[in-house]
Design a protein around this motif. Structure first.
Motif, mmCIF file in Angstrom:
data_model
loop_
_atom_site.group_PDB
_atom_site.id
_atom_site.type_symbol
_atom_site.label_atom_id
_atom_site.label_comp_id
_atom_site.label_asym_id
_atom_site.label_seq_id
_atom_site.Cartn_x
_atom_site.Cartn_y
_atom_site.Cartn_z
ATOM 1 N N MET A 1 0.844 -1.202 0.000
ATOM 2 C CA MET A 1 0.000 0.000 0.000
ATOM 3 C C MET A 1 0.871 1.241 0.000
ATOM 4 N N LYS A 2 0.564 2.190 -0.863
ATOM 5 C CA LYS A 2 1.361 3.408 -0.946
ATOM 6 C C LYS A 2 1.130 4.255 0.296
ATOM 7 N N PRO A 3 2.262 4.698 0.957
ATOM 8 C CA PRO A 3 2.098 5.418 2.211
ATOM 9 C C PRO A 3 1.552 6.809 2.037
ATOM 10 N N ASP A 4 0.794 7.239 3.029
ATOM 11 C CA ASP A 4 0.300 8.613 3.095
ATOM 12 C C ASP A 4 1.372 9.455 3.782
ATOM 13 N N THR A 5 1.827 10.518 3.133
ATOM 14 C CA THR A 5 2.931 11.303 3.676
ATOM 15 C C THR A 5 2.469 12.576 4.354
ATOM 16 N N THR A 6 1.196 12.684 4.706
ATOM 17 C CA THR A 6 0.693 13.926 5.307
ATOM 18 C C THR A 6 0.738 13.892 6.829
ATOM 19 N N MET A 7 1.590 13.046 7.369
ATOM 20 C CA MET A 7 1.687 12.957 8.827
ATOM 21 C C MET A 7 2.325 14.223 9.374
ATOM 22 N N PRO A 8 2.073 14.559 10.637
ATOM 23 C CA PRO A 8 2.716 15.729 11.241
ATOM 24 C C PRO A 8 4.176 15.454 11.518
ATOM 25 N N ALA A 9 4.974 16.523 11.594
ATOM 26 C CA ALA A 9 6.393 16.370 11.918
ATOM 27 C C ALA A 9 6.529 15.898 13.359
ATOM 28 N N ALA A 10 7.542 15.064 13.590
ATOM 29 C CA ALA A 10 7.781 14.590 14.946
ATOM 30 C C ALA A 10 8.305 15.721 15.811
ATOM 31 N N GLN A 11 7.965 15.668 17.112
ATOM 32 C CA GLN A 11 8.365 16.726 18.024
ATOM 33 C C GLN A 11 9.494 16.252 18.935
ATOM 34 N N GLY A 12 10.255 17.225 19.471
ATOM 35 C CA GLY A 12 11.309 16.914 20.419
ATOM 36 C C GLY A 12 12.654 16.772 19.759
ATOM 37 N N SER A 13 13.738 17.179 20.445
ATOM 38 C CA SER A 13 15.058 17.106 19.854
ATOM 39 C C SER A 13 16.151 17.203 20.882
ATOM 40 N N GLU A 14 17.363 16.896 20.414
ATOM 41 C CA GLU A 14 18.541 17.164 21.211
ATOM 42 C C GLU A 14 19.666 17.568 20.268
ATOM 43 N N ILE A 15 19.551 18.741 19.707
ATOM 44 C CA ILE A 15 20.574 19.331 18.848
ATOM 45 C C ILE A 15 20.884 20.700 19.417
ATOM 46 N N ASN A 16 22.162 20.990 19.585
ATOM 47 C CA ASN A 16 22.577 22.287 20.117
ATOM 48 C C ASN A 16 21.910 22.611 21.458
ATOM 49 N N GLY A 17 21.759 21.578 22.287
ATOM 50 C CA GLY A 17 21.273 21.820 23.638
ATOM 51 C C GLY A 17 19.781 21.748 23.828
ATOM 52 N N THR A 18 19.014 21.536 22.759
ATOM 53 C CA THR A 18 17.563 21.453 22.898
ATOM 54 C C THR A 18 17.194 20.146 23.589
ATOM 55 N N SER A 19 16.260 20.190 24.518
ATOM 56 C CA SER A 19 15.895 18.988 25.266
ATOM 57 C C SER A 19 15.084 18.033 24.411
ATOM 58 N N ARG A 25 11.652 9.479 14.639
ATOM 59 C CA ARG A 25 11.786 8.344 13.742
ATOM 60 C C ARG A 25 10.848 8.536 12.563
ATOM 61 N N ASP A 26 11.224 7.967 11.435
ATOM 62 C CA ASP A 26 10.332 7.965 10.281
ATOM 63 C C ASP A 26 9.346 6.822 10.494
ATOM 64 N N GLU A 27 8.071 7.144 10.668
ATOM 65 C CA GLU A 27 7.095 6.106 10.998
ATOM 66 C C GLU A 27 6.862 5.128 9.857
ATOM 67 N N PHE A 28 7.373 5.453 8.653
ATOM 68 C CA PHE A 28 7.267 4.514 7.540
ATOM 69 C C PHE A 28 8.485 3.615 7.439
ATOM 70 N N CYS A 29 9.331 3.631 8.450
ATOM 71 C CA CYS A 29 10.484 2.726 8.529
ATOM 72 C C CYS A 29 10.385 1.937 9.827
ATOM 73 N N ASP A 30 9.277 1.240 9.992
ATOM 74 C CA ASP A 30 8.962 0.492 11.207
ATOM 75 C C ASP A 30 9.317 -0.981 10.996
ATOM 76 N N ALA A 31 10.227 -1.489 11.809
ATOM 77 C CA ALA A 31 10.667 -2.875 11.666
ATOM 78 C C ALA A 31 9.529 -3.872 11.834
ATOM 79 N N HIS A 176 12.984 5.247 3.497
ATOM 80 C CA HIS A 176 11.602 5.685 3.272
ATOM 81 C C HIS A 176 11.085 5.088 1.958
ATOM 82 N N PRO A 177 9.820 4.641 1.906
ATOM 83 C CA PRO A 177 9.291 4.037 0.676
ATOM 84 C C PRO A 177 9.435 4.914 -0.557
ATOM 85 N N HIS A 178 9.304 6.231 -0.390
ATOM 86 C CA HIS A 178 9.475 7.120 -1.544
ATOM 87 C C HIS A 178 10.924 7.151 -2.016
#
Length: 434
Positions: A1-19, A25-31, A176-178
């Motif tokens: 099935m072709k994936p729907d790519t209109t999902m919201p961006a994931a929240q949260g980070s740890e780059i340059n001190g951000t908590s 994770r890319d939800e279309f790369c689920d083991a 990613h499938p695309h």
């Protein structure tokens, strides 16, 4: 099935001190729920990207006669950023919803995927972050910055890099499938450009190229063999086949840095597993030799990852292809100049054209001159010479001489070795000479 790519961006980070609040994770790369790409996905990708990438040539090789294999090289290193990765990158970016285009994307990559996303992101006006491991070639890091990407260098390998997180950005994972569908467009071009193909020999890292290409080729011509080639220093796809699922595989330093992916993509594995006929691994010496052969005979500068398919043929890892018509993608040309120099030297050594030996000669006047004259008389070029007396355990009137010489071919080297043994009592020949 072709994936729907209109999902919201994931929240949260740890780059340059951000908590960090949530792992990105890319939800279309689920083991647990891998996505198997379909042929119609590849066809759609080909239509979408046709005006944004190069249709690279697929030409018969000068090496066909010497290998006994009718080789056609698909020259993907002629893409603008130097690799096939542009196909999947552009298609994935084009499939983003409007709101995500404004926010941007982040890629975890050892180089070529990052280069492709940064270039096409700039072309399409989409912000791009790329997170690269410390083993990534300096040239690729610099080119990503030149293309306007925000570059973060962290982690010892791609596995650690893929765990990096950044707020509000959508991860463009290589699995990613695309991405897979876009890479598969190379397969559609191959079957249009070369008729009656017997096999396609494809370098394998994360598995996206072989998954997409195998799907495209086998859907149209099921009889064509699909053969994957990995560096023996990171045979993650072979390990996945043995385990029945993608598993972490330790990565050693390799000339094929673009294939140094410790864990095969789950979607790539699910898509490619039923389509691959054979997997082989190649050594570092064979990769270096392939790079050298491409420079000398094809006038093509190709990185280690892009040369592994040819390495398998040169190393006689695929004897069943003798007399067959075979397509080998030259996947990338982004090799550091310093690394290229080392590859040429290692390739010359693997080809028997750069040789090393140690010989004990007289330390009286004319002793070393006699040795160099013997080398010159046989038509061998002396590249380096070093002599020592202090650690020699024979008489004090002898000296040990270590030489590196360049010959025409392996037979020429054997001719010199034979003359040395005839003239001197103590000769040690080869890479391990002391």
């Amino acid at each position: 099935m072709k994936p729907d790519t209109t999902m919201p961006a994931a929240q949260g980070s740890e780059i340059n001190g951000t908590s960090t609040t949530e792992e990105l994770r890319d939800e279309f790369c689920d083991a647990e729920n891998p996505v198997m790409v379909r042929f119609q996905d590849v066809s759609a990708a080909a239509y979408k990207i046709k005006n944004g990438i190069q249709r690279t040539p697929c030409q018969k090789s000068h090496m066909s006669a010497m290998t006994g294999v009718e080789i056609y090289f698909k020259k993907e290193f002629l893409q603008y950023t130097g690799s096939f990765k542009e196909r999947g990158a552009r298609y994935t970016l084009l499939m983003l919803p409007a709101e995500q285009r404004q926010v941007g994307v982040i890629a975890a990559s050892a180089g070529n995927h990052a280069l492709a996303l940064s270039y096409h992101g700039k072309d399409l006006g989409i912000p791009v972050y790329v997170v690269m491991p410390i083993i990534a070639p300096i040239m690729k890091v610099s080119l990503c910055k030149q293309n306007g990407a925000n570059v973060i260098v962290t982690g010892t390998d791609l596995g650690e890099v893929s765990d990096c997180k950044i707020e509000m950005y959508r991860l463009m994972f290589y699995d990613h499938p695309h991405i897979l569908a876009g890479q598969g467009t190379m397969g559609l071009e191959i079957v249009e450009q070369v008729s009656d193909i017997d096999a396609v020999v494809i370098p394998v890292g994360g598995g996206g190229l072989i998954a997409g290409t195998a799907l495209a080729v086998k859907s149209l011509y099921p009889q064509v063999q699909i053969i994957g080639v990995e560096s023996e220093r990171c045979a993650s796809f072979k390990a996945a086949l043995e385990a029945g699922r993608p598993i972490y595989t330790p990565v050693s330093s390799t000339l094929a840095d673009g294939l140094a992916v410790p864990t095969v993509g789950v979607n790539a594995f699910a898509t490619a597993k039923p389509l691959i006929d054979k997997m082989v691994t190649v050594s570092e010496d064979l990769i270096a030799l392939a790079i050298l052969r491409l420079i000398e005979l094809e006038k093509a500068v190709v990185e280690g990852a892009g040369a592994t398919g040819l390495a398998a043929v040169l190393g006689d890892r695929l004897p069943e292809l003798k007399g067959k018509k075979v397509v080998i993608p030259l996947c990338g040309g982004n090799i550091d100049t310093a690394v290229l120099g080392r590859c040429i030297e290692r390739g010359l050594a693997a080809d028997g054209r750069l040789c090393r030996f140690t010989v004990t000669v007289s330390d009286r006047p004319g002793g070393i001159a006699e040795l160099t004259r013997l080398i010159a008389d046989v038509g061998v070029s002396l590249k380096d010479i070093f002599h020592e007396r202090a650690w020699l355990k024979t008489d004090i009137f002898s000296v040990q001489v270590k030489c590196v010489v360049e010959t025409r071919d392996e037979e020429h080297g054997k001719e010199l070795e034979k003359l040395l043994h005839k003239r001197y009592d103590k000769v040690s020949w080869g890479p391990h000479c002391t």
